[in-house]
Structure formats: structure tokens, C-alpha cells
Design an enzyme around this catalytic site. Structure first.
Site, PDB file in Angstrom:
ATOM      1  N   GLU A 188       0.834  -1.196   0.000  1.00  0.00           N
ATOM      2  CA  GLU A 188       0.000   0.000   0.000  1.00  0.00           C
ATOM      3  C   GLU A 188       0.872   1.250   0.000  1.00  0.00           C
ATOM      4  OE1 GLU A 188      -2.734  -0.713   3.270  1.00  0.00           O
ATOM      5  OE2 GLU A 188      -4.031  -1.715   1.858  1.00  0.00           O
ATOM      6  N   GLU A 276      -5.646  -7.734  -1.305  1.00  0.00           N
ATOM      7  CA  GLU A 276      -6.136  -8.021   0.050  1.00  0.00           C
ATOM      8  C   GLU A 276      -7.620  -7.745   0.001  1.00  0.00           C
ATOM      9  OE1 GLU A 276      -4.286  -5.774   3.273  1.00  0.00           O
ATOM     10  OE2 GLU A 276      -2.320  -6.154   2.425  1.00  0.00           O
TER      11      GLU A 276
HETATM   12  C1  IPT Z   1      -4.177  -3.081   5.166  1.00  0.00           C
HETATM   13  C2  IPT Z   1      -2.717  -3.514   5.222  1.00  0.00           C
HETATM   14  O1  IPT Z   1      -2.144  -3.694   3.964  1.00  0.00           O
HETATM   15  C3  IPT Z   1      -2.538  -4.783   6.000  1.00  0.00           C
HETATM   16  O2  IPT Z   1      -1.174  -4.969   6.242  1.00  0.00           O
HETATM   17  C4  IPT Z   1      -3.315  -4.727   7.274  1.00  0.00           C
HETATM   18  O3  IPT Z   1      -2.767  -3.718   8.052  1.00  0.00           O
HETATM   19  C5  IPT Z   1      -4.770  -4.438   6.972  1.00  0.00           C
HETATM   20  O4  IPT Z   1      -4.886  -3.234   6.318  1.00  0.00           O
HETATM   21  C6  IPT Z   1      -5.622  -4.276   8.200  1.00  0.00           C
HETATM   22  O5  IPT Z   1      -5.589  -5.410   8.971  1.00  0.00           O
HETATM   23  S1  IPT Z   1      -4.254  -1.330   5.048  1.00  0.00           S
HETATM   24  C7  IPT Z   1      -5.959  -0.857   5.237  1.00  0.00           C
HETATM   25  C8  IPT Z   1      -6.024   0.603   5.502  1.00  0.00           C
HETATM   26  C9  IPT Z   1      -6.718  -1.159   4.022  1.00  0.00           C
END
Ligand code: IPT
Length: 941
Positions: A188, A276
């Protein structure tokens, strides 16, 4: 001449860095190719839909259990995993790296390959993931140069990390016979971006032999820029992270606060990648992870959002975050957003148990990995709906014509039951199709599909899976209990239809067999003749469908129902052997080309049914009684000790962007105290005029510090937390003023301060202002006196076996009291209450759990009060019970750390803010199954 040589050298360098790397000659020839186009990834030219779940090996300190979890992930129908790699977990100090024991990622990647799971590796260097420092080792805070940039200081540091990790990853790529299929750079990376850095990460990977596609996960929709789809630093397969439900687990009715959750296409040259996709949540408001699992990200969320995304986006690459969350053991967690458990409300709980969400993953995962035309689809016109409350969205495979129609409520938040008739032009004709949708749900209906040897014209039941078993097509279709279903199949002539179970009406005309039924229980229909191979249609409710397990064998797939898990199956001769878990006694049914059944090593007597399956009965696990924890011994930690060997806080400057409140710099990390607690001792000669000591500390959220004068307790204060906004940072983040008792002039005095560091800030903003905020004391001054104070501090000493994050700097940690073989000297019977400060407790217990059973064991705390307890089991720090904060009372003790057959030691370091009573501490069985995986005990030294 010189110019030419330079040019030639530059050309060689460019080739080495930028070109898709040719494996060095010493390597074995590539065994497979990985390519892609706008539709999907391809392995050896064959399209795959990558349905992956995220798993963090560093949150499960037991390699034997990695296998358990990966087998459960695979059994849910996932064909891949996404794996972050944590730099901090492997590196206690610059230049020092460890990939052994619980850090043996080579073993992890071997396991994934053996289980047939593709891997998307995510080595960061920055990973976020609610880990301390976002995965950065604390020592990186002392390295000059902005982290997540192409600054030379940072570059040298991350190259060291990737220099160790990339070669391991490289040899596990699909192209070299392993299962790593893609490589995710950074995480990100949207704030303070540095395109050269993104490019360097990729060049570094290529130079190490990484030749699979490189990806990135863009936060949080395509409006965030850059997307890394083009320009310097662009990756081959840019992906997007989507968390449509946000993270408020306490709210029962959330529905897409962060949007529709449809993954954007970022480029026409690569597949759409949901890098994700929300599959659980952090528990920001301490509502407990069951609330995350049920309220926010439960089956109805999965049904609506995942199916909507599948059809609306056409994505063929998925990473569901998390499939299994695990534990923030040791000092792994980031302080702001998480506590010890990182259960995440995931489909598989922290104690490795399967939930309703797992059942939904299974229904969807089996579908997307069984129905091949999904790997190549274009948007198509959806059938018109007679009721405007229901809408369709469609895609079709351009080669086979197979259609995938999403049926959803027009108002995505609707909770009503609505019926409609679809005017559906399928590849096999135009039909009026009755459909219904009850509440927050969505269906993916399929038309024009060659389902094995059958031709499915259309169905209003959803397909879970189908398989050719013993010369027959066995298909599992499903719908909500009580809803109507129709399935139309085509034949050359009228087939014979036998309804073996349930109530199903059939009719035949013009080459079409139509089955009408109400989804209820499990109906069974045998169709034979008609110019096609025989078919067994299993028409079930959602629940009945999810009871099926599919396992692939060299003799083709087998289907099983009645066990609580099927890990794998093997057919040899006329025997099918299952590795399966069973939670309670009951009937087991197996569809396999076999006549005999063995589960584990036990033959199960079976009869053959009219369905062509084998049915037998299995027994459940033996019940388990866990020992009570008694005979506690205790020992208090000294408050004033000989500190002559401790470093003196003497620095005038720091790498930290946070300005010290007083000088010299007292920051713990500047003197190598990186994790957990830090003891400070400030020595001075009293003038008699001192009235108080004014202190300031940063601990991260929920951290505290405590203060004594000459061993006498003065009290405690909250440490400062992360400055969430940009600079200016709070100049006095964690103040505390402590009144001093009168001191005679000329007498030596010692101020002791115990600061609990809850973990390091993340580097979400990529600007060093958060990440490089210090920990420990940031200011200290006597009030009323200018007597000079000499401050010394003592921090953590890394445990070589358990890793850099296992320990802080408590005296008992440094002296090894947390270890199972600690000397018994100095320990005695505990007092009725604990005094402020650190008191250690220890007891031993023997376990002998039934062999061949999997009984996850937890440690439960029933006390309350102003104290916390660090939990060590056989020396492994498995969490922190925060009696005053909650919500977690049960701590999972992973088998392997816990000796299931033998002696164990539980050691608690109780940090009390006031006098406190501990309350009961007990072992609890969190589940009980036959089956499980063989457990290898971890060493204790
Ligand atoms: C996203 C991150 O990439 C991941 O590492 C983890 O922190 C997750 O969120 C939350 O559990 S970032 C989010 C702002 C989409």
C-alpha cells in the site's frame, strides 16, 4: 575507450537489473512457466483462478501447526496463500539474520508446495499488518535516511534483508519447481512515494533470480495514487486492497461503509487482482473477535461482497485477509490497533477451529476452483428482472459461452425477501427463470456450462463443485433452506431419473430435463442414459452443501461428508484412505472409486449405498481433562539493582525526528533497548531541595510507566501514544510528575523507572515521523533542584532460539527466570496479593493428551485489577493479559511450544500498578477432535 567501457558496464548492469531474469546456469532448468494476460495467470499456458488466503507464519510459533493451518486452508478450497514476511522477526540487529526453527521459511515454502498451494510472497520490506514497526526491525530506527525511500541508508538496510530472503524465495518459484507464483513489492505504497525505490525493489528481486510476475497491493481503491500500473516503479500485476466493512466490530449493522468493494481494473495487460480482500477485521474497539466474525465479516457479508466482486470485477486473483490470523506473541504486535490475539474474526480461529465463515469459504472456494470458464470472462448483459428490487450483473466466457449471472438486491443494503422472474438468454435458449433472494445475500447462477459430461443449461441453485467419480458426474448444488430451486440439463434422448432422497419433480421435453424442488436437507437424483455418462445430483441446503469435503487423489477427486475436516485422501486398489478429523461420533459417507474405507489408520466397516457411496460410522474423540495449575512459586523483581554494567544515557543527539524533552537523550532504542520493558535508574546526590521528579515517556497506546525512589513506590502514569497526525508532534506526550519524599542533603538517591514499550509505531505514512518516534523516557528532570542525575538503562537481550521479539528487559527476563530450566533458588510461596512492580510466578504441569487427537489448549485468566501479566510457556512469551483493559482472557498455547506429552512450565511476569489480587489462572481445552497433525516439540534451549 574509457567511455565505451563505462557504457558497456552500464549495459550489463541494466540487463542484470531490469530484464526478466534468466536463471543462472547452475540452476536446474525451469520446470514450469508463469505467464498472464488481462484475464488470468497461466501456469504452463493453463489458466488458473488464484483463490488465496493470507497466513502469517510469524503469528504461529510452531512449524507443525503451519501444516495444520495450511491443510485447513486448502481443504476450504483455497488453491493459494498470501504470505507476508516480517523483517523484524528474523533480524535482532543489523547484519544478523535467522531463518531457523520457527523462522524457517524455507520449510514453510516446501510445505505450501507439498500441499499444492500457490504462494504470493509479500516480503515488504514494509508490511504493515499491525506488526510492531509495520515489520521493520526496531534497529532500523537508528539508521539514517527515510525508510521506504531510495535514501542510501535505508537502501543498504533493506538490501541486507532481501539479500537473505530473496534467494530463498527464488528457489521456491513455480519456474523452478516450487509454488511461488507472484512476488508483491512494498505494501500500500501510497503516501510519500518514491518511484525509484519501487523500481529498485523490483530490480533487486530480479537480480536475485525472481522471475515470476511482480505485484503490488494498492490501498484502498484506484483513487489512491500512484497505482503502480504505469511509469517508473510500475509492477506487472497491480492489485488493490479492499476493506468494504472498515474495522468497527462492535457495530452490528455495518454494510459497506467503505464502499461497494469491487476491485478496479488498473491495467489492460494484467488480470484484475484483489490483493487483500477483507476476510475479517482488527478489533479496534475491543469488542472481541467473535463480533468481528459475526457482525462485520460473517457469511452474509461474504455472500454479498465476495460474489458481487467476483462477477462485477472479473478478478481472477484473490488474497483474502486473513484466512487464519494467529497470535501477536512476544512483542510482535503494533500497539495501536491490536492486542495479543490476532484472531481477526477469520474463518479459521486463532485456536485453529473452523467456523461458519469457513463453511462459506468452502461453498465459494470449491465453486471458483471447479468451474474453469470463470478464469476467462468478459462483461455481458445480465438477464432482465421482472421485479426492480432485484438486479443482475453478468459475465461470460468468450470461448465456451458459459454465463455467470450475479443476482443481488438493487439496494445492496436491503434485508427483504424478494422474488422475480429473469428473462434469461442463455447459450442453450431463452428462459423465464424464477428466482428469489432473502436479505443480505447474492447468488452466482451459471448457464451454458459443460459440467463434466453433463450439459447444464441453467440452474437457480448455486454450484458448489462437481467431480467425475467412478465414471459418474457427481455434482453438489445448493440453495437457502426452504427456497425453490430449478435445474435444467440437456440430453440427446430421454434419460432415466431416479430420486433417491428428498422430493424432486422431473419433466423432460425437447432434449431438456428439468428438475424442480425446494432446497431442504439433501436431495439426491440419479440420472442415467440420455446419451451422457450417468450423473448424481446432490441438491442441498447451504448447510448440507458445506458438509461436503473434496480432496484430490491420483485416481481423481473424492467427496466426503460426516467428518469435521478432510485433510487429504488416497486411493489404492479398492481402498480409500482419508486423513480426516472428527469432532463427534456419527455417520461418514464417501464418494470414491473404492469399496473399502480407512480413516487415519483405522479401517471403517462400510456398506455401499444406492448413491454409489460408502457409508460407515466413526467414533468421536476421547474426552480430556486438563490438570489444575497449583503449587505456584513466586519471586519479586528488585527495583534498585547494581547498574554499573548498564549503558549510561549520554547521547546529545538522536536519529529520531522527535525532539527530546530534556537532554541527554534517554530514548531506549538509542541504547539498544528495542522491545518490551526497560528499566531506568537515575542516580543523584540529594540537595534536600528536590520536591518532585517530572518525567515523560512514550510507550505506544496502552503502555504505562512506574516510578520509585530508593525502592519506594511513587506511582505510575500513562505513556505517550503514537502521534496519529503529521508534525508538529506532541511536545510532552506522556507526562507524569511524582512527588519525592524529603531527602537529606548529600545522601545518594536512585530513581527507578520501569517503562513498558508496547511496540513500535507503523510507517503507514512513509515519512519517519511515526515510525521513528522513540520509546522509553523522553524527558526527566528534578523539580526544585539542579542536582545532576546520571541515567542508566537496561533493555532486552534477544533469546537466540525464540527470536528477537520474545523478550523485553525485565530483570527476570535478563536473568532467565522465564526459562523452564530456571534455577529454583530465590522462589517461594506467593503472598496473597501482589505489590506494585514486577512479581514473577511459576508452576509446572504434566500433560498427556490422548494420542491421535488435536486438543488446542488455552490459558485462562479470571482476575481483574490494575495489573498485566506476561505469559511465558516453556520460555515462549505467548501474550500479555491486560486485566485492566480486556477484552482477552484466553490465550492460545500452540502445540509444539506446549508439550502435549510431558512437562511444561508456565511463568508469569505480573506487572502491578497497585496492590492487586491475581485471580484464578487455568488451562482450558478450546476444542477436541480426532485427527490433527503430528506435533514436533520445539526445543527449550
Ligand atoms: C491493510 C494492510 O495492507 C494490511 O497490512 C493490514 O494492516 C490491513 O490493512 C488491516 O488489517 S491497510 C488498510 C487501511 C486497508
Amino acid at each position: 575507450m574509457r567511455r565505451m567501457m563505462l557504457a558497456a558496464a552500464a549495459a550489463v548492469l541494466t540487463a542484470a537489473l531490469a530484464a526478466p531474469v534468466v536463471a543462472p546456469p547452475a540452476m536446474a532448468a525451469p520446470t514450469h512457466t508463469v505467464t498472464y494476460d488481462k484475464y488470468s495467470l497461466k501456469v504452463d499456458g493453463e489458466r488458473i483462478l488464484l483463490w488465496g488466503g493470507e497466513f502469517h507464519y510469524f503469528r504461529l510459533p510452531s512449524p507443525s501447526l503451519w501444516r495444520d493451518v495450511l491443510e485447513k486452508i486448502r481443504a476450504a478450497g483455497f488453491n493459494g496463500v498470501s504470505l507476508y514476511f516480517s523483517w523484524a522477526y528474523h533480524s535482532p540487529a543489523p547484519g544478523v539474520y535467522d531463518f531457523t526453527g520457527v523462522r524457517d521459511v524455507d520449510r514453510l515454502l516446501d510445505m505450501a508446495k507439498e500441499l499444492g498451494l500457490y504462494v504470493v510472497v509479500r516480503p515488504g520490506p514494509y508490511i504493515n499488518a499491525e506488526t510492531s514497526g509495520g515489520g521493520f526491525p526496531a534497529w532500523l530506527k537508528q539508521v539514517p535516511g527515510r525508510a521506504r525511500s531510495s535514501d542510501p541508508g535505508y537502501t543498504a538496510a533493506y538490501r541486507e534483508w532481501l539479500g537473505h530472503l530473496n534467494p530463498i524465495i527464488a528457489r521456491h518459484q513455480v519456474t523452478r519447481g516450487g509454488s511461488v507464483i507472484a512476488y508483491n513489492v512494498e505494501n500500500e505504497y501510497a503516501a510519500n512515494t518514491d518511484a525509484q525505490y519501487m523500481q529498485d525493489l523490483q530490480d533487486t528481486a530480479r537480480a536475485a533470480g525472481i522471475d515470476v510476475p511482480i505485484t503490488h497491493n494498492q490501498c484502498c481503491d484506484a483513487s489512491w495514487t500512484p497505482t503502480w500500473a504505469s511509469g517508473l516503479g510500475a509492477v506487472q500485476i497491480p492489485g488493490v486492497d479492499d476493506y468494504p466493512q472498515s474495522f468497527e466490530c462492535q457495530a452490528p449493522d455495518t454494510w459497506g461503509t467503505w464502499g461497494e468493494g469491487v476491485t478496479e481494473r488498473l491495467t489492460d495487460s494484467a488480470p484484475v487482482y484483489a490483493a487483500e480482500y477483507q476476510a475479517g477485521s482488527i478489533d479496534l474497539n475491543r469488542a472481541g473477535y467473535d463480533a468481528c466474525r459475526e457482525n462485520l465479516t460473517g457469511p452474509s457479508f461474504m455472500k454479498y461482497f465476495y460474489k458481487n466482486n467476483l462477477v462485477a470485477s472479473g478478478a481472477t486473483m484473490f488474497g483474502f485477509y486473513m484466512a487464519y490470523g494467529g497470535t501477536n506473541w512476544g512483542w510482535l504486535g503494533q500497539p495501536n490497533d491490536v492486542y495479543t490475539s490476532y484472531d481477526y474474526g477469520a474463518a479459521i480461529t486463532e485456536a485453529r477451529q473452523l467456523t461458519d465463515k469457513y463453511a462459506e469459504f468452502k461453498r465459494q472456494g470449491y465453486f471458483v476452483t471447479s468451474v474453469a470458464p470463470l478464469t476467462k470472462t468478459d462483461p455481458a448483459a445480465g438477464p432482465a428482472s421482472s421485479n426492480p428490487a432485484l438486479t443482475t450483473v453478468a459475465r461470460a466466457n468468450p470461448d465456451t459461452g458459459t454465463q455467470f449471472v450475479l443476482l443481488r438486491h438493487t439496494d445492496r443494503a436491503a434485508t427483504t425477501l424478494d422474488e422475480s422472474t429473469l428473462d434469461w438468454s442463455t447459450p442453450d435458449g431463452r428462459y423465464s427463470v424464477p428466482v428469489s433472494l432473502d436479505g443480505r445475500d447474492a447468488h452466482v447462477l451459471v448457464a451454458g456450462y459443460d459440467m463434466g459430461g453433463q450439459r447444464l443449461a441453467w440452474s437457480t441453485s448455486e454450484i458448489m463443485t462437481h467431480a467425475r467419480i467412478g465414471g459418474r458426474d457427481v455434482a453438489v448444488l445448493y440453495g437457502r433452506d426452504g427456497s425453490a430451486g430449478s435445474t435444467v440439463l440437456r440430453y440427446r434422448s430421454k434419460p432415466s431419473v431416479r430420486v433417491l432422497a428428498g422430493s424432486v419433480r422431473s419433466s423432460y421435453s425437447d432434449g431438456e430435463l428439468r428438475l424442480d424442488y425446494t432446497h431442504h436437507g439433501l436431495a439426491r437424483v440419479l440420472v442415467s442414459g440420455g446419451g451422457r455418462p450417468p450423473a448424481l445430483l446432490l441438491l442441498g441446503t447451504d448447510e448440507e452443501a458445506a458438509n461436503f469435503w473434496r480432496a484430490d487423489t491420483s485416481s481423481g477427486p473424492v467427496l466426503v461428508r460426516g467428518t469435521s475436516l478432510v485433510r487429504s485422501a488416497r486411493v489404492s486398489g479398492s481402498t480409500v484412505t482419508l486423513r480426516a478429523d472428527v469432532a463427534s461420533a456419527g455417520e461418514v459417507e464417501v464418494f470414491a472409486p473404492a469399496r473399502r474405507l480407512v480413516i487415519g489408520s483405522t479401517p471403517v466397516p462400510v456398506r455401499t449405498t444406492a448413491s454409489g457411496s460408502l457409508v460407515g460410522s466413526v467414533s468421536g474423540p476421547a474426552s480430556v481433562r486438563l490438570p489444575r495449575l497449583t503449587d505456584w512459586q513466586s519471586r519479586a523483581e528488585p527495583v534498585v539493582t547494581d547498574d554499573r554494567s548498564w549503558p549510561v544515557a549520554s547521547h546529545a543527539t538522536s536519529e529520531s525526528p522527535f525532539p527530546p524533552v530534556t537532554r541527554p537523550v534517554l530514548y531506549a532504542g538509542d541504547y539498544g533497548a528495542d522491545y518490551g520493558h526497560v528499566w531506568y535508574q537515575g542516580s543523584f546526590t540529594a540537595t534536600g531541595a528536590e520536591t518532585a521528579v517530572s518525567l515523560n515517556a512514550i510507550t505506544g497506546k496502552n503502555g504505562v510507566y512506574q516510578v520509585w525512589l530508593n525502592g519506594r513506590y511513587l506511582g505510575w502514569a500513562n505513556g505517550g501514544t503514537q502521534a496519529d497526525s503529521e508534525p508538529p508532534v506532541n511536545p510532552r506526550p506522556g507526562p507524569g510528575t511524582f512527588t519525592l519524599p524529603a531527602l537529606a542533603p548529600g545522601t545518594p538517591a536512585v530513581i527507578s523507572v520501569l517503562v513498558g514499550n508496547m511496540g513500535h509505531n507503523d510507517d503507514w505514512t512513509a515519512d519517519d515521523n511515526r515510525f521513528k518516534q522513540p520509546r522509553g523516557l523522553v524527558g526527566a528532570e528534578l523539580v526544585g533542584s539542579s542536582a545532576p542525575v546520571t541515567w542508566r538503562l537496561q533493555g532486552n537481550r534477544p533469546d537466540r532460539l525464540r527470536g528477537p521479539l520474545n523478550n523485553g528487559g525485565l530483570h527476570g527476563e535478563r536473568a532467565g527466570w522465564y526459562l523452564p530450566d530456571a534455577s529454583a533458588k530465590g522462589w517461594g510461596r506467593p503472598a496473597a496479593t501482589v505489590q506494585p512492580g514486577v512479581t514473577w510466578y511459576r508452576t509446572e504441569f504434566d500433560l498427556d493428551l490422548p494420542r491421535g487427537q488435536d486438543v488446542p489448549v488455552g490459558l485462562r485468566f479470571d482476575g481483574a485489577g490494575e495489573y498485566r501479566a506476561l505469559i511465558f510457556v516453556n520460555g515462549w512469551q505467548l501474550g500479555q493479559f491486560t486485566a485492566n483493559l480486556g477484552p482477552q482472557r484466553e490465550f492460545v498455547l500452540p502445540a509444539g511450544v506446549l508439550r502435549e506429552h510431558g512437562g511444561n512450565t508456565v511463568t508469569l511476569a505480573v506487572v502491578a500498578l497497585d496492590e492487586a489480587t491475581l485471580g484464578p489462572v487455568s488451562l482450558v481445552a478450546l476444542a477436541n477432535h480426532t485427527g490433527g497433525v503430528p506435533i514436533e516439540n520445539l526445543p527449550t534451549r
